[in-house]
Design a protein around this motif. Structure first.
Motif, PDB file in Angstrom:
ATOM      1  N   UNK A   1       0.837  -1.210   0.000  1.00  0.00           N
ATOM      2  CA  UNK A   1       0.000   0.000   0.000  1.00  0.00           C
ATOM      3  C   UNK A   1       0.866   1.252   0.000  1.00  0.00           C
ATOM      4  N   UNK A   2       1.856   1.321   0.882  1.00  0.00           N
ATOM      5  CA  UNK A   2       2.708   2.517   0.932  1.00  0.00           C
ATOM      6  C   UNK A   2       3.618   2.611  -0.290  1.00  0.00           C
ATOM      7  N   UNK A   3       3.974   1.472  -0.856  1.00  0.00           N
ATOM      8  CA  UNK A   3       4.744   1.480  -2.100  1.00  0.00           C
ATOM      9  C   UNK A   3       3.943   2.175  -3.203  1.00  0.00           C
ATOM     10  N   UNK A   4       2.674   1.792  -3.355  1.00  0.00           N
ATOM     11  CA  UNK A   4       1.836   2.426  -4.364  1.00  0.00           C
ATOM     12  C   UNK A   4       1.579   3.897  -4.047  1.00  0.00           C
ATOM     13  N   UNK A   5       1.437   4.214  -2.772  1.00  0.00           N
ATOM     14  CA  UNK A   5       1.259   5.620  -2.406  1.00  0.00           C
ATOM     15  C   UNK A   5       2.476   6.429  -2.824  1.00  0.00           C
ATOM     16  N   UNK A   6       3.668   5.868  -2.616  1.00  0.00           N
ATOM     17  CA  UNK A   6       4.890   6.564  -3.030  1.00  0.00           C
ATOM     18  C   UNK A   6       4.873   6.838  -4.524  1.00  0.00           C
TER      19      UNK A   6
ATOM     20  N   UNK B   1       9.907   4.996   2.454  1.00  0.00           N
ATOM     21  CA  UNK B   1      10.500   4.579   3.732  1.00  0.00           C
ATOM     22  C   UNK B   1       9.523   3.699   4.517  1.00  0.00           C
ATOM     23  N   UNK B   2       8.256   4.096   4.554  1.00  0.00           N
ATOM     24  CA  UNK B   2       7.259   3.303   5.271  1.00  0.00           C
ATOM     25  C   UNK B   2       7.059   1.937   4.619  1.00  0.00           C
ATOM     26  N   UNK B   3       7.049   1.921   3.302  1.00  0.00           N
ATOM     27  CA  UNK B   3       6.881   0.657   2.584  1.00  0.00           C
ATOM     28  C   UNK B   3       8.019  -0.301   2.922  1.00  0.00           C
ATOM     29  N   UNK B   4       9.235   0.206   2.935  1.00  0.00           N
ATOM     30  CA  UNK B   4      10.391  -0.633   3.259  1.00  0.00           C
ATOM     31  C   UNK B   4      10.345  -1.114   4.701  1.00  0.00           C
ATOM     32  N   UNK B   5       9.847  -0.271   5.588  1.00  0.00           N
ATOM     33  CA  UNK B   5       9.742  -0.653   6.998  1.00  0.00           C
ATOM     34  C   UNK B   5       8.742  -1.796   7.175  1.00  0.00           C
ATOM     35  N   UNK B   6       7.575  -1.683   6.534  1.00  0.00           N
ATOM     36  CA  UNK B   6       6.552  -2.726   6.660  1.00  0.00           C
ATOM     37  C   UNK B   6       6.974  -4.020   5.969  1.00  0.00           C
ATOM     38  N   UNK B   7       7.834  -3.911   4.959  1.00  0.00           N
ATOM     39  CA  UNK B   7       8.282  -5.100   4.214  1.00  0.00           C
ATOM     40  C   UNK B   7       9.610  -5.630   4.749  1.00  0.00           C
ATOM     41  N   UNK B   8       9.972  -5.237   5.946  1.00  0.00           N
ATOM     42  CA  UNK B   8      11.296  -5.564   6.489  1.00  0.00           C
ATOM     43  C   UNK B   8      11.550  -7.069   6.529  1.00  0.00           C
ATOM     44  N   UNK B   9      10.511  -7.868   6.836  1.00  0.00           N
ATOM     45  CA  UNK B   9      10.702  -9.305   6.991  1.00  0.00           C
ATOM     46  C   UNK B   9      10.510 -10.086   5.685  1.00  0.00           C
TER      47      UNK B   9
ATOM     48  N   UNK C   1      13.250  -6.086  -1.751  1.00  0.00           N
ATOM     49  CA  UNK C   1      14.159  -5.908  -2.878  1.00  0.00           C
ATOM     50  C   UNK C   1      13.463  -5.204  -4.040  1.00  0.00           C
ATOM     51  N   UNK C   2      12.207  -5.567  -4.284  1.00  0.00           N
ATOM     52  CA  UNK C   2      11.457  -4.939  -5.379  1.00  0.00           C
ATOM     53  C   UNK C   2      11.205  -3.458  -5.105  1.00  0.00           C
ATOM     54  N   UNK C   3      10.884  -3.135  -3.856  1.00  0.00           N
ATOM     55  CA  UNK C   3      10.653  -1.725  -3.506  1.00  0.00           C
ATOM     56  C   UNK C   3      11.946  -0.929  -3.652  1.00  0.00           C
ATOM     57  N   UNK C   4      13.052  -1.512  -3.213  1.00  0.00           N
ATOM     58  CA  UNK C   4      14.344  -0.826  -3.333  1.00  0.00           C
ATOM     59  C   UNK C   4      14.711  -0.590  -4.792  1.00  0.00           C
ATOM     60  N   UNK C   5      14.476  -1.587  -5.640  1.00  0.00           N
ATOM     61  CA  UNK C   5      14.775  -1.420  -7.060  1.00  0.00           C
ATOM     62  C   UNK C   5      13.914  -0.323  -7.670  1.00  0.00           C
ATOM     63  N   UNK C   6      12.653  -0.251  -7.237  1.00  0.00           N
ATOM     64  CA  UNK C   6      11.771   0.800  -7.725  1.00  0.00           C
ATOM     65  C   UNK C   6      12.215   2.167  -7.213  1.00  0.00           C
ATOM     66  N   UNK C   7      12.634   2.224  -5.931  1.00  0.00           N
ATOM     67  CA  UNK C   7      13.099   3.506  -5.391  1.00  0.00           C
ATOM     68  C   UNK C   7      14.401   3.948  -6.049  1.00  0.00           C
ATOM     69  N   UNK C   8      15.216   2.979  -6.487  1.00  0.00           N
ATOM     70  CA  UNK C   8      16.425   3.330  -7.224  1.00  0.00           C
ATOM     71  C   UNK C   8      16.069   4.141  -8.470  1.00  0.00           C
TER      72      UNK C   8
END
Length: 474
Positions: A97-102, A119-127, A133-140
């Motif tokens: 959800x926060x990934x899409x909001x970003x 940042x929130x998306x990565x925090x919720x996906x920590x585990x 990895x997908x969120x990080x690649x998108x944030x890149x």
């Protein structure tokens, strides 16, 4: 029948049929989402939400999927409104959800809000390393688009280290003019990642445009394609799961008294499932035609196994085939010695799934709890019809649980004419296929049951699991 009672009966029937239709339309909408028919998802889910009598249990998912669909149609504010609503309804998948909001805020030119939601998306996906990895690649891509090459390189390097098996991420590079990250979004019910890679290219006018690669294969070839893609993951997964303990309690009840009705398939179903699970390294406790006391004792032994298993390296699986009923917001398994004359007899003579099965599995050392219920048959107690529902009801999700039903909540499935019921017949076939995630296994079951039943039987599953699970690796 008196007019007042007849009117009440008609109202109940209309409501029940409406709820079943909601579930069917929801399943169809999710299928359209997988097929990237976002306009159809928006239209279908908007119609359900506009109906005041629709099943409100679906709302968190309706807003979740419609919000993502609005994003793909570049309607960013509508997407944000729906995603916020899914948060208010306590949707579990906050990382996505926060990934899409970003992404929406980035599309609206609100950089700081986009950064905060990444940042929130990565925090919720920590585990969940794969999603992280997908969120990080998108944030890149986001960093590169805004000229921060160093941050883009750092995100991409971390993404590759978190999921080295992801070939899309492994082959990604970022620079100031062209960025090609993966942006595979996990789906709600199957947990499956989108097959098509979204590529975002920054052009000379500093605007972005979205391009999508063609679909990889036709629907009938998806299982084969998935197995081919997953083959490269097998060595790493086998190493990761080598110390995992798997325990299963498998129950099949057929020999009910004539008032309840004998069932042909459940003992066969349970026996065959137990055999297949043993081939997938499960230690199986098989119980057939059990009384209430025997069922309770089997559950006690099962819970003991799960409690003594290694912390976060134990998987529990509960399978039941036989009669089941929904009563007062709880699903009950019917032992063969149940003698139900009045509704409150159900509380004393039948076995509650939510309070006894799921709750005990949750209070253990398991990292994942799998519950499979092939008990969606007609009400076995026709004399107690006032509060007893046809089929089973949807249960609240327990921690780390995957719950699978032979058909959608409130619907019924036939016992079957062959050795196995239709649902278990297709489940056995899917369990034999190597290198499928648990979500892919039950998606395969759903597709085949729907096809073989002439679109009459919709299987159902509900999940809040974290991490991956494969029944069979090869």
């Amino acid at each position: 029948m008196k007019p007042a009672l007849f009117s009440l009966f008609v109202l109940v029937m209309i409501t029940t049929l409406g709820i079943a239709q909601d579930f069917q339309e929801f399943d169809q909408g999710v299928a359209k989402f997988r097929a990237k028919d976002y306009e159809a998802v928006i239209e279908s889910f908007s119609q359900i939400l506009s109906n005041p009598s629709h099943n409100k249990k679906l709302d968190e998912d309706l807003y979740f999927y419609r919000g993502q669909s609005y994003y793909h149609k570049d309607e960013y504010q509508k997407s944000l409104d729906d995603l916020e609503q899914s948060i208010l309804l306590k949707h579990y998948n906050l990382g996505v959800i926060h990934w899409y909001k970003a992404r929406c805020y980035d599309g609206l030119g609100k950089k700081s809000e986009a950064e905060s939601n990444y940042k929130q998306a990565l925090s919720y996906a920590e585990k969940n390393k794969k999603v992280r990895a997908q969120i990080l690649a998108d944030r890149a891509n986001f960093h590169a688009k805004h000229g921060d090459k160093q941050a883009a390189d750092e995100d991409l390097a971390l993404a590759k280290s978190l999921d080295p098996s992801n070939k899309e991420i492994a082959g990604t590079t970022v620079n100031a003019s062209k960025v090609k990250p993966t942006a595979n979004v996990p789906s709600r019910n199957t947990g499956e990642e989108k097959k098509n890679t979204q590529v975002i290219v920054k052009n000379n006018s500093s605007q972005t445009k979205k391009q999508e690669t063609p679909a990889a294969s036709a629907p009938q070839n998806q299982s084969t394609a998935v197995q081919q893609v997953n083959t490269g993951l097998v060595p790493a997964l086998a190493t990761a799961y080598k110390d995992e303990k798997r325990y299963a309690l498998v129950i099949g009840n057929s020999n009910y008294n004539k008032d309840i009705g004998i069932l042909k398939n459940p003992v066969n179903d349970a026996t065959d499932v137990a055999t297949e699970l043993r081939k997938s390294d499960f230690e199986v406790q098989l119980v057939t035609n059990c009384t209430y006391v025997q069922l309770r004792e089997a559950m006690r032994k099962f819970h003991e196994k799960l409690t003594n298993g290694p912390k976060d390296q134990t998987v529990g699986l509960f399978y039941y085939a036989g009669h089941g009923v929904a009563y007062q917001d709880e699903n009950y398994l019917v032992p063969i010695d149940a003698d139900v004359k009045f509704e409150d007899d159900i509380l004393r003579m039948c076995f509650p799934v939510q309070r006894m099965v799921l709750a005990n599995m949750e209070r253990s050392n398991t990292r994942m709890n799998i519950v499979i219920l092939d008990a969606c048959r007609n009400n076995p107690f026709p004399a107690t019809t006032r509060s007893v529902s046809s089929g089973l009801g949807e249960m609240k999700r327990a921690r780390g649980s995957f719950i699978a039903y032979a058909t959608s909540p409130g619907s019924v499935a036939s016992d079957g004419s062959g050795r196995n019921g239709l649902y278990t017949q297709e489940l056995l076939k899917a369990l034999r296929k190597p290198n499928l995630t648990i979500e892919q296994v039950f998606k395969d079951v759903r597709m085949n049951v729907l096809r073989l039943s002439g679109d009459k039987q919709y299987t159902w599953d509900s999940s809040n699991i974290i991490g991956e699970f494969y029944f069979k690796l090869q």
